[in-house]
Design an enzyme around this catalytic site. Structure first.
Site, mmCIF file in Angstrom:
data_model
loop_
_atom_site.group_PDB
_atom_site.id
_atom_site.type_symbol
_atom_site.label_atom_id
_atom_site.label_comp_id
_atom_site.label_asym_id
_atom_site.label_seq_id
_atom_site.Cartn_x
_atom_site.Cartn_y
_atom_site.Cartn_z
ATOM 1 N N ARG A 117 -13.393 -9.001 -2.776
ATOM 2 C CA ARG A 117 -12.678 -8.643 -1.286
ATOM 3 C C ARG A 117 -11.949 -7.086 -0.467
ATOM 4 N NH1 ARG A 117 -7.161 -6.581 0.425
ATOM 5 N NH2 ARG A 117 -6.431 -7.562 2.581
ATOM 6 N N VAL A 118 -12.380 -6.150 -0.308
ATOM 7 C CA VAL A 118 -11.430 -5.109 0.241
ATOM 8 C C VAL A 118 -10.834 -4.893 1.908
ATOM 9 C CG1 VAL A 118 -12.812 -2.389 1.368
ATOM 10 C CG2 VAL A 118 -13.740 -3.489 -0.809
ATOM 11 N N GLY A 119 -9.690 -4.508 1.620
ATOM 12 C CA GLY A 119 -8.534 -4.651 2.677
ATOM 13 C C GLY A 119 -9.166 -3.488 3.360
ATOM 14 N N ASP A 120 -7.913 -2.793 4.205
ATOM 15 C CA ASP A 120 -8.068 -1.994 4.917
ATOM 16 C C ASP A 120 -7.515 -0.981 4.414
ATOM 17 O OD1 ASP A 120 -5.525 -2.487 4.577
ATOM 18 O OD2 ASP A 120 -4.474 -1.231 6.472
ATOM 19 N N GLY B 22 0.466 -3.470 4.525
ATOM 20 C CA GLY B 22 0.348 -4.716 5.083
ATOM 21 C C GLY B 22 -1.501 -5.647 4.867
ATOM 22 N N GLY C 43 -3.739 -6.367 5.037
ATOM 23 C CA GLY C 43 -5.176 -5.623 5.408
ATOM 24 C C GLY C 43 -6.392 -6.359 6.707
ATOM 25 N N THR D 53 0.773 -1.430 -0.059
ATOM 26 C CA THR D 53 0.249 0.487 0.218
ATOM 27 C C THR D 53 0.481 1.189 -0.111
ATOM 28 O OG1 THR D 53 -1.477 -1.330 1.315
ATOM 29 C CG2 THR D 53 -1.348 1.038 1.340
HETATM 30 N N1 GLY Z 1 -3.326 -3.184 2.884
HETATM 31 C C1 GLY Z 1 -3.690 -2.963 2.060
HETATM 32 C C2 GLY Z 1 -4.935 -4.603 2.038
HETATM 33 O O1 GLY Z 1 -4.882 -5.299 2.458
HETATM 34 O O2 GLY Z 1 -4.953 -4.226 0.390
#
Ligand code: GLY
Length: 346
Positions: A232-235, A256, A258, A204
């Site tokens: 999928r969606v991350g942090d 890292g 998410g 990221t």
């Molecule tokens: N930190 C980015 C993700 O996990 O998508």
């Protein structure tokens, strides 16, 4: 676009005499830094900071610096950010991004396809809507209605190669510090990544800045985990996950895995630790310790890094694994890299 890449890597140990003073209670206390300042994740943050610095050094606002800095990497071919990044397991690049200013205003997009500058769409969400977050087709329609152009949806040459490699095994296996691995042969050109095992992963671009008026802002943008499940969606698009800014206290961003950051509302936690009086480094460290405590064995298998600045412009980071670096630019010197301390020592 090729940026000058002056790499002055500073191990945390080597900057201790300048920036970190040991206190009697065993924590670290960081000496004051100057404003303005911009810091961002990984060595790919060096050219990103240069873009933001042009704005900050001419009296501009932190919110503009973190947006334009993010745009500059969204516009390049790299593993982890923008339309040139990794596709999901079905071959689609889906982008996540968020932005937050000094007034608790925030905007976010997730699962956005075919739009080049997700961070700028997030800023429009912040400025033009009563909402914080738009996702998927709705986010795309909003972008198109606000002057963004639809791109052709084709994978970059690099991502196509990596996707075909991945399809042979079709398994997801995290690669710790992938951003650094990739950026070594990236130079902001479409050079194919050479990863030993053919897997491709995620990281990221997180940016936080303090401008000359003393105001903080941040941005966070990614194409997310490589070969993730479709949807999928991350942090990274989550306020309090990939980014949090409290103009009274400080700002934090993450990189890292998410899912792990989300579990602890990571960047919000870092800012709250700073509110309790911790330095940026110690706040990041405390959040990493919280995360590791959940499952120390599992924590050996993934990377998370937090990066923070406080209202005085002090900066710091901490990660689970060694290898997390961040880029700094302030008025004192050329941009340089700092090696984060880590929970596991390698
Ligand atoms: N930190 C980015 C993700 O996990 O998508």
């Amino acid at each position: 676009m090729i940026y000058p890449r002056r790499k002055f890597l500073k191990n945390t140990a080597s900057i201790l005499p300048i920036m970190v003073i040991a206190s009697s209670c065993g924590e670290t206390k960081q000496a004051s830094a100057k404003k303005p300042i911009i810091v961002s994740t990984w060595d790919s943050g060096l050219p990103v900071n240069e873009v933001g610095w042009k704005i900050l050094s001419s009296g501009g606002k932190a919110i503009d610096a973190v947006e334009k800095g993010a745009n500059s990497i969204e516009d390049t071919i790299n593993c982890c950010v923008g339309l040139g990044g990794n596709p999901d397991r079905d071959g689609y690049v889906t982008l996540d991004a968020c932005i937050m200013d000094d007034q608790y205003n925030c905007g976010s997009v997730a699962y956005l396809q075919d739009i080049k500058y997700p961070i700028s769409v997030a800023r429009k969400v912040m400025e033009l809507t009563p909402h914080v977050m738009l996702v998927g087709e709705g986010a795309k329609q909003f972008a198109l209605a606000n002057g963004f152009k639809e791109e052709d949806g084709k994978l970059s040459e690099v991502a196509q190669i990596e996707y075909e490699k991945w399809l042979k095994k079709s398994e997801y296996k995290p690669i710790i510090n992938i951003e650094q691995t990739q950026s070594k042969n990236q130079n902001n050109q479409a050079a194919p990544a050479k990863l030993d095992n053919g897997d491709f992963n995620h990281d990221t671009m997180g940016i936080v800045a303090l401008d000359g008026q003393g105001n903080l802002s941040g941005s966070c943008t990614t194409s997310g985990m490589g070969f993730k499940m479709h949807g999928r969606v991350g942090d990274s698009p989550l306020i309090g996950g990939g980014l949090y800014v409290d103009n009274e206290i400080g700002a934090a961003t993450s990189s890292g895995q998410g899912e792990e950051v989300i579990r602890i509302c990571g960047t919000h936690l870092v800012v709250e630790y700073m509110r309790m009086g911790k330095s940026p480094t110690d706040a990041c460290k405390a959040a990493i310790e919280r995360l590791v405590k959940i499952n120390p064995e599992k924590a050996k298998t993934f990377q998370v890094g937090f990066l923070a600045i406080n209202k005085s412009g002090e900066h710091g980071a901490f990660s689970i694994q060694p290898g997390f670096v961040y880029a700094v630019k302030d008025s004192d010197q050329d941009g340089y890299l700092v090696n984060s301390e880590s929970y596991f020592k390698g």
